[in-house]
Scaffold this motif. Structure first.
Motif, short mmCIF file in Angstrom:
data_model
loop_
_atom_site.label_atom_id
_atom_site.label_comp_id
_atom_site.label_asym_id
_atom_site.label_seq_id
_atom_site.Cartn_x
_atom_site.Cartn_y
_atom_site.Cartn_z
N LYS A 278 0.91 -1.22 0.11
CA LYS A 278 0.03 -0.01 0.03
C LYS A 278 0.92 1.25 -0.10
CE LYS A 278 -4.57 -1.38 1.73
NZ LYS A 278 -5.81 -0.95 2.53
N THR A 279 1.44 1.66 -1.08
CA THR A 279 2.19 2.50 -1.24
C THR A 279 2.32 2.95 -2.64
OG1 THR A 279 4.46 3.72 -0.95
CG2 THR A 279 4.51 1.22 -1.25
N PHE A 280 2.75 4.23 -3.13
CA PHE A 280 3.24 4.61 -4.33
C PHE A 280 4.87 4.95 -4.49
CE2 PHE A 280 -1.11 6.19 -4.43
CZ PHE A 280 -1.59 5.53 -5.64
N ASP A 281 5.59 4.13 -3.39
CA ASP A 281 7.16 4.35 -3.15
C ASP A 281 7.64 3.52 -4.32
OD1 ASP A 281 9.68 5.14 -2.55
OD2 ASP A 281 9.62 3.06 -1.72
N SER A 282 8.20 4.00 -5.54
CA SER A 282 8.68 2.98 -6.42
C SER A 282 9.65 1.85 -6.09
CB SER A 282 9.33 3.64 -7.61
OG SER A 282 9.37 2.90 -8.69
N MET A 283 10.52 2.20 -5.15
CA MET A 283 11.75 1.08 -4.56
C MET A 283 10.82 0.23 -3.95
SD MET A 283 14.21 2.21 -6.04
CE MET A 283 13.26 2.82 -7.34
N THR A 284 10.06 0.47 -3.18
CA THR A 284 9.38 -0.44 -2.15
C THR A 284 8.53 -1.53 -2.97
OG1 THR A 284 9.05 0.94 -0.37
CG2 THR A 284 7.54 -1.00 -0.16
N LEU A 285 7.96 -0.97 -4.27
CA LEU A 285 7.17 -1.64 -5.31
C LEU A 285 8.21 -2.44 -6.17
CD1 LEU A 285 4.78 0.95 -6.43
CD2 LEU A 285 4.03 -1.00 -4.91
N GLN A 286 9.27 -2.10 -6.31
CA GLN A 286 10.33 -3.02 -7.12
C GLN A 286 11.05 -3.90 -6.26
OE1 GLN A 286 12.94 -1.37 -9.94
NE2 GLN A 286 11.91 0.58 -10.25
N PHE A 287 11.37 -3.54 -5.08
CA PHE A 287 12.20 -4.59 -4.19
C PHE A 287 11.60 -5.30 -3.10
CE2 PHE A 287 14.85 -1.54 -6.40
CZ PHE A 287 15.87 -2.64 -7.39
N GLY A 288 10.30 -4.80 -2.83
CA GLY A 288 9.77 -5.20 -1.56
C GLY A 288 9.54 -6.67 -1.43
N TYR A 289 9.11 -7.40 -2.57
CA TYR A 289 8.79 -8.83 -2.69
C TYR A 289 9.98 -9.56 -2.06
CZ TYR A 289 6.89 -13.40 -4.18
OH TYR A 289 6.61 -14.68 -4.10
N TYR A 290 11.10 -9.08 -2.36
CA TYR A 290 12.45 -9.96 -1.85
C TYR A 290 12.27 -10.01 -0.32
CZ TYR A 290 14.72 -8.97 -6.31
OH TYR A 290 15.27 -9.03 -7.52
N LYS A 291 11.53 -9.44 0.51
CA LYS A 291 11.41 -9.55 1.72
C LYS A 291 10.53 -11.00 1.96
CE LYS A 291 10.25 -6.24 4.49
NZ LYS A 291 9.60 -5.14 5.34
N ASP A 292 9.68 -11.24 1.07
CA ASP A 292 8.83 -12.44 1.21
C ASP A 292 9.68 -13.76 0.95
OD1 ASP A 292 6.69 -11.00 1.57
OD2 ASP A 292 5.40 -11.64 0.21
N VAL A 293 10.66 -13.54 -0.16
CA VAL A 293 11.48 -14.63 -0.46
C VAL A 293 12.38 -15.02 0.77
CG1 VAL A 293 13.55 -15.39 -2.10
CG2 VAL A 293 11.47 -13.82 -2.92
N ILE A 294 12.94 -13.92 1.27
CA ILE A 294 13.61 -14.35 2.44
C ILE A 294 13.18 -14.65 3.63
CG2 ILE A 294 15.13 -13.11 4.24
CD1 ILE A 294 15.98 -10.78 2.08
N LYS A 295 11.81 -14.15 3.82
CA LYS A 295 10.94 -15.09 4.94
C LYS A 295 10.66 -16.53 4.62
CE LYS A 295 6.43 -14.23 7.27
NZ LYS A 295 5.18 -13.55 7.33
N LYS A 296 10.52 -16.83 3.46
CA LYS A 296 10.08 -18.10 2.95
C LYS A 296 11.62 -18.90 3.13
CE LYS A 296 7.32 -19.38 -0.20
NZ LYS A 296 6.74 -19.73 -1.68
N PHE A 297 12.57 -18.31 2.79
CA PHE A 297 13.88 -19.11 2.98
C PHE A 297 14.28 -19.29 4.27
CE2 PHE A 297 18.51 -18.97 3.46
CZ PHE A 297 18.95 -19.96 2.44
N ASN A 298 13.76 -18.52 5.20
CA ASN A 298 14.23 -18.61 6.66
C ASN A 298 13.18 -19.46 7.40
OD1 ASN A 298 16.44 -16.69 6.89
ND2 ASN A 298 15.40 -14.96 7.02
N GLU A 299 11.98 -19.60 6.98
CA GLU A 299 11.10 -20.39 7.72
C GLU A 299 11.31 -21.77 7.24
OE1 GLU A 299 7.36 -18.80 6.54
OE2 GLU A 299 7.32 -17.32 8.13
N VAL A 300 11.48 -22.31 6.02
CA VAL A 300 11.57 -23.85 5.65
C VAL A 300 12.81 -24.26 6.21
CG1 VAL A 300 10.15 -23.21 3.52
CG2 VAL A 300 12.81 -23.17 3.53
N GLN A 301 12.57 -25.71 6.47
CA GLN A 301 13.89 -26.39 7.06
C GLN A 301 14.61 -27.23 6.09
OE1 GLN A 301 14.50 -25.87 10.36
NE2 GLN A 301 12.98 -24.22 10.24
N GLY A 302 15.81 -27.25 6.16
CA GLY A 302 16.80 -28.15 5.31
C GLY A 302 17.22 -27.33 4.17
N ILE A 303 18.34 -28.01 3.64
CA ILE A 303 19.15 -27.27 2.54
C ILE A 303 18.35 -27.22 1.43
CG2 ILE A 303 21.10 -27.28 1.18
CD1 ILE A 303 22.73 -28.08 3.67
N GLY A 304 17.79 -28.54 1.16
CA GLY A 304 16.78 -28.76 -0.15
C GLY A 304 15.72 -27.80 -0.28
#
Length: 538
Positions: A278-304
């Protein structure tokens, strides 16, 4: 003598009109990939222009025509703030392209000279067609990878966050997208001569400009061969039947061969399945989803699983298929609001953004592909950082954040050293008329920035009605803003905004005509008249 002068001016005017019409027609045809292979095949890859800059006037005309058609079709016009964010992203994307193009040409040339598999004749229609098919094949798999690999989708999702598909949506690309579009085709340099490869890489993206609209319907049998707006609308839908479909750029044969082709069925709702920030900030829109990627990476267990969180699809989770389960994609509610973030923005703010955006776009068209920037990585980097700051400032204004006025004051102050570094300190090899245009334009722009600083200082000190948003805007910031009333704009505000749009149109039109050689004598007559009358007035 006066009669002869009038005849000469009339002839010059006729030639100017003719050349302008021919130039604009050629540009518009280019947007549809209607090109002359002979004219666009250069002997050296370094001579290939940055078409994304040179075709900007034609793209602008297409934007205006689309809105006119939408008006007569009784469709809502595209949101002003979306158009600004999209065009701003295009400036950033194109500036990066200008710098990257030089590197890409060096890499392509090195590979072609040292590792080429075949020697294809440069000036051959068959080489042109063969190269087009290979570039399209590579684009299909690049585009598919951007959707089916989570870490790449983090870059591409910005393009798909657009909840209204219009001409400017095409240029709503992230910088990471640009890098990937130029990296994936590198092996093609072993087969394709670099001067042709660089042309097709650019037009593979440029062709897609007209695909992003809601005014063109079914085009019949032609849709079996080339990509059309109706087919590309499917690609932008978040309906379950639209997910991961229709990846092609110019041609659709690869989608049909590899099973990703889908025709338009029920009404399409545009956007992404995951929540849009919920923003018109271009940098948040362009790069904000990387936070979701990092969150999923940290939540799952195991290297695979951690590897899968990065390199499988956005819908993947432990125990699910590589791309997730399509049955888990919710059907969008057609009765829901079209936009997930739609705060009230008064027309005076839009007028302000129009004026400053016009300044930036005009300067961009003149300088972005100039050797002065194209061959100076440092100058290009400075320009990129400035555009990022501009987009950030505009985002705070649109979001109505309390810090917005202060960010914009800083941005206006930064303009002055930027002005000196890029323009004022350079000894341009131009005649007196060009110098008059440049110098008078600079002083108007400087005055505009001074007045803007005074305005925002006053606004920050005396305005009490700004409703600040939460200081931290993120993907999880989904608080409703429905309580904000949307009062009607006054007649004065509407005329002010219309004046701003007219200023943009006239500025870009004058710039386009001024750069056509046969129009120089006519524009110089106008300039001399202005100079004479200005001196008389003073």
């Amino acid at each position: 003598m006066a009669s002869n002068s009038s005849v000469t001016e009339a002839v010059s005017l006729g030639l100017c009109v003719k050349d302008t019409a021919l130039s604009l027609t050629e540009q518009i045809l280019s947007l549809f990939y209607i090109l002359s292979p002979h004219e666009h095949t250069k002997d050296n890859a370094e001579d290939v222009p940055n078409y994304e800059v040179t075709l900007m006037p034609a793209i602008g005309l297409l934007v205006v025509l689309e809105q006119i058609i939408r008006f007569f079709m009784n469709k809502d016009l595209s949101r002003f703030q979306d158009i600004v964010i999209n065009i701003g992203s295009a400036l950033l994307f194109t500036l990066c392209r200008t710098l990257l193009l030089g590197v890409v040409i060096i890499v392509f040339t090195y590979i072609n000279e040292n590792y080429r598999i075949v020697d294809l004749p440069l000036h051959s229609i068959w080489t042109w067609i063969f190269s087009l098919l290979l570039v399209e094949f590579t684009y299909y798999w690049t585009h598919r990878a951007l959707h089916e690999i989570n870490i790449l989708w983090a870059a591409h999702s910005f393009h798909h966050m657009a909840e209204d598909v219009n001409i400017t949506t095409t240029v709503r690309d992230s910088v990471v997208d640009l890098i990937l579009y130029d990296i994936f085709p590198i092996p093609l340099a072993m087969l394709i001569p670099p001067p042709i490869l660089v042309v097709h890489l650019q037009f593979s993206l440029i062709y897609q400009i007209w695909l992003h609209n809601e005014v063109v319907g079914n085009l019949g049998f032609i849709e079996y061969i080339i990509n059309t707006p109706r087919q590309h609308r499917v690609h932008h839908g978040k309906n379950p039947y639209c997910i991961d479909k229709n990846y092609g750029a110019l041609i659709m044969i690869w989608d049909r061969i590899f099973g990703t082709y889908q025709t338009e069925k029920e009404k399409i709702v545009f956007g992404v399945v995951s929540p849009t920030p919920k923003t018109f900030d271009s940098m948040t829109l362009q790069f904000g989803y990387y936070k979701d990627v990092i969150k999923k990476f940290n939540e799952v267990q195991g290297i695979g699983n951690k590897f899968s969180a990065l390199f499988k699809g956005p819908g993947w989770a432990p125990g699910k298929p590589r791309l997730g389960l399509i049955k888990e994609v919710p059907e969008p509610d057609p009765a829901a609001p079209k936009y997930s973030w739609d705060p009230y923005i008064p027309l005076w703010k839009k007028y302000y953004v129009v004026i400053h955006s016009t300044i930036i776009v005009v300067a961009f068209i003149q300088l972005a592909d100039h050797p002065y920037i194209r061959y100076s990585a440092f100058k290009g980097l400075v320009a990129i950082l400035y555009i990022i700051f501009v987009l950030t400032s505009i985002g705070t204004i649109f979001d109505g954040r309390k810090i917005g006025p202060y960010i914009e004051i800083i941005r206006c102050l930064i303009y002055f050293p930027f002005d000196y570094y890029f323009v004022a300190s350079v000894e341009w090899a131009i005649d007196s008329n060009d110098w008059f245009v440049l110098n008078s334009s600079l002083w108007i722009i400087r005055l505009t920035h001074v007045l803007s600083i005074i305005f925002w200082l006053s606004y920050a000190l005396f305005s009490k009605d700004e409703k600040p948003l939460p200081q931290k805007i993120s993907l999880n910031d989904m608080e409703s803003d429905d309580s904000l009333a949307k009062p009607k704009s006054s007649t004065f505000e509407k005329w002010l905004f219309a004046l701003g749009i007219l200023t943009t149109f006239l500025s870009i039109s004058f710039l386009y005509i001024y750069n056509i050689n046969s129009c120089r004598s006519i524009t110089h007559v106008v300039i001399n008249w202005i100079k004479t009358n200005l001196l008389t007035f003073m």
